[in-house]
Design an enzyme around this catalytic site. Sequence first.
Site, mmCIF file in Angstrom:
data_model
loop_
_atom_site.group_PDB
_atom_site.id
_atom_site.type_symbol
_atom_site.label_atom_id
_atom_site.label_comp_id
_atom_site.label_asym_id
_atom_site.label_seq_id
_atom_site.Cartn_x
_atom_site.Cartn_y
_atom_site.Cartn_z
ATOM 1 N N ASP A 1 -10.007 -3.582 -4.878
ATOM 2 C CA ASP A 1 -9.217 -2.741 -3.988
ATOM 3 C C ASP A 1 -9.907 -1.473 -4.044
ATOM 4 O O ASP A 1 -9.908 -0.664 -5.052
ATOM 5 C CB ASP A 1 -7.677 -2.726 -4.357
ATOM 6 C CG ASP A 1 -6.954 -2.303 -3.184
ATOM 7 O OD1 ASP A 1 -7.448 -1.595 -2.541
ATOM 8 O OD2 ASP A 1 -5.715 -2.786 -3.196
ATOM 9 N N HIS B 1 -7.801 -4.959 -1.150
ATOM 10 C CA HIS B 1 -6.771 -4.623 -0.739
ATOM 11 C C HIS B 1 -5.977 -5.480 0.204
ATOM 12 O O HIS B 1 -4.784 -5.541 0.049
ATOM 13 C CB HIS B 1 -6.875 -3.165 0.170
ATOM 14 C CG HIS B 1 -5.733 -2.397 0.632
ATOM 15 N ND1 HIS B 1 -5.070 -1.913 -0.504
ATOM 16 C CD2 HIS B 1 -5.215 -2.027 1.422
ATOM 17 C CE1 HIS B 1 -4.141 -1.254 -0.096
ATOM 18 N NE2 HIS B 1 -4.240 -1.103 1.056
ATOM 19 N N SER C 1 0.833 -0.890 -0.148
ATOM 20 C CA SER C 1 0.093 -0.258 -0.209
ATOM 21 C C SER C 1 0.903 1.167 -0.089
ATOM 22 O O SER C 1 1.593 1.544 -0.870
ATOM 23 C CB SER C 1 -0.972 -0.218 1.120
ATOM 24 O OG SER C 1 -2.080 0.864 1.221
#
Length: 717
Positions: free
Chosen positions: A652, A687, A567
């Site tokens: 995501d 995610h 991320s």
Amino acid sequence: MKTLNNLLFFLFLLIMMTSCNDKNKSARITSQGDYPAPPMALIIPDTMLEFGNARIDNYFWMKDRDNPEVMAYLKSENAYTDTVMAHTRDLQEKLFLEMKGRIKEEDQSVPQIDNGYFYYNRTEKDRQYPIYCRKKGNVSSPEEVLFDVNKMAEGTQAYIFSNFEITSDNKLAAYSYNTTGSYAEFNLKIRNLETGEDLPYEISNVQSFVWANDNKTLFYTKSSETFRPYRVYRHQINSKVPDVLLFEEKDEMFNVYVGKSRTKEYIYLASGSFTTSEYRYLPADKPLADFKVFLPRQKDVDYSIQHHKTRIFIKYKDLQHINSMIYEAPLSGFSDKSTWKELVKHDSAVKIQDMDVFDQFLTLYIRKDGLNGIDVIDLTSGERKSISFPEPVYVVSPMYTPEYESLKYRYSYTSLNRPNTVYDYDMTSGASEKLKEQEIPSGFNADEYVVERLWAPTADGKKVPMAVLYKKTLQKDGSNPALLYGYGSYGSNTDAYFRSSLFSLVDRGFVYALAQVRGGSELGEQWYEDGKLMKKMNSFTDFIACGDFLVKEKYTSPSRLGMHGGSAGGLLVGAVANMRPDLFHVVLADVPFVDIINTMQDESLPLTTQEYEQWGNPGEEEAYQYMLSYSPYDNVKPQNYPNILATAGWNDSQVMYHEPAKWVAKLRALKTDNNILLLKTNLESGHGGATGRFDYLKDVAFRYAFLIDRMGVKVAE
């Protein structure tokens, strides 16, 4: 559709080659040239004119998820990844079984008392998800299963069970879930706990929710199209009246949240950005009343409140007190700040991360010298005690202690070589009682490993803390494979907790290091401030300093050093790959945030406007030029890069799938080396990747197999 047909044909060829490769698993393939040519994405130049700069994006088209060529490209990359990784399948399975062997499949959390019931969750052998249960009165009572997430997830590719809240009479439970794997989209249902049946409706796009004390009124927040929780509604069971909109947050920098005081007397409505907050409240016994503002918002004043039956406690932060301080205020007249009394002074060396308020005690969750701590204040005598911990590197975390009258405070303790242990701390006597230690069924001896705390010097005179784990038998001769992990954003801390899967690397001779770079708040709030906005470059140079230090001290060498981030940590490793590709041999980039300019220019995307306070607003020239200087995607250039594995999630909501896809496509077109570059997209989740505990371990095993293979680490049959 010619390009689409070509990609589909390429996909077929790769599947056939994968089948052939399976028959020759013993062949070791070490470079890009030993594989068929990778998929090359279609180039459709888009030119962006910004502050006199012409920025050309050849892969902007990938943002359109309705374009069939996007999915075809992702599938072709997945097929290519399968081909390249085919010879590691036995290794992946071996790693997975090792990791699974360190998990106690049939396990149970420590029960916690709340309103007459002991709540806990448990897991069963070969089942992916937890089962949430309770027992009335004492732990020997019959078990009542509230949610068997395994049954709820049947027939889905992904399932996230987010949260549940139970009414005061213990008869209803509101819960949220999704089947996309997204961290931002949740549906809310209400379950009758007496019958086990759900009420015949659900509410979409819900984030937080809480019950009033009448057992029929539910407050919840609803998200916008960009997944920003911005509205608060009141819902009443068995009412024909539509849900009532109570509050709408107009400022797109702010999110809203609802909660309840530990005393059960007040409902809170919190509205906040990364730097500023505002609280509203109403009596939980009067759900039809209006919310009242506690303290009107002021820019750069971030506060939270907790109700005590004789007063109110305020955790307060402003630009002069960035590590926070604690005030107490009377139950009436608190809007006049002159009535506030300072309970805990600001300390530039100690950050107050959180607080919990009980009838007789107040607990502080603090951070000092890069380590967590828990302090307990006696509200009668004012005496302040610290819970002591024996090791130089550790992680202590508060756990949920719901009862206002409680004299015990639950916490967990762990370190890189110490499995997680749960304790109850007696706030009266100061003694800790051990309740449960994480079991490692395949066996584990902490004394076989070394955990060190290192400090890497930087060019600007700072020292960056690192936590390092390796086997005692390891020789520091520069020959060891190593993996350096970092994050460094949002003030989030990269803590040295026990990760059982890591030992599949460490037991193979790896050094594992956590870099606590600026942008996190490991050394206090200033450490965070010095790694964001116009100081973001510090995060990257800190990480490079950590890598250089590991090499200098002969823990490893550049040809044996890998880096890992996900991320915003993907932004970190992506930027460092551009800046110092010579320092690292492998990059693991999980759902990496790499296309920072395009993302932060698009206000229709989730999180964009709220994150101006983190990265800057590229609509302003100074911020634009600075962000452009480090943007991983925009700074890809013709040069040698390490071996890279990037992952993406089709669902995501935090980092859209097209960011890693575009990054890989651009790298493929420009890099000059013969190293391996792979993109693996989870087409069913978001995610966090796979949502089941065993499927998640398979993802980790895949990642580690790539790392081990690219490092050339010998693997025993």
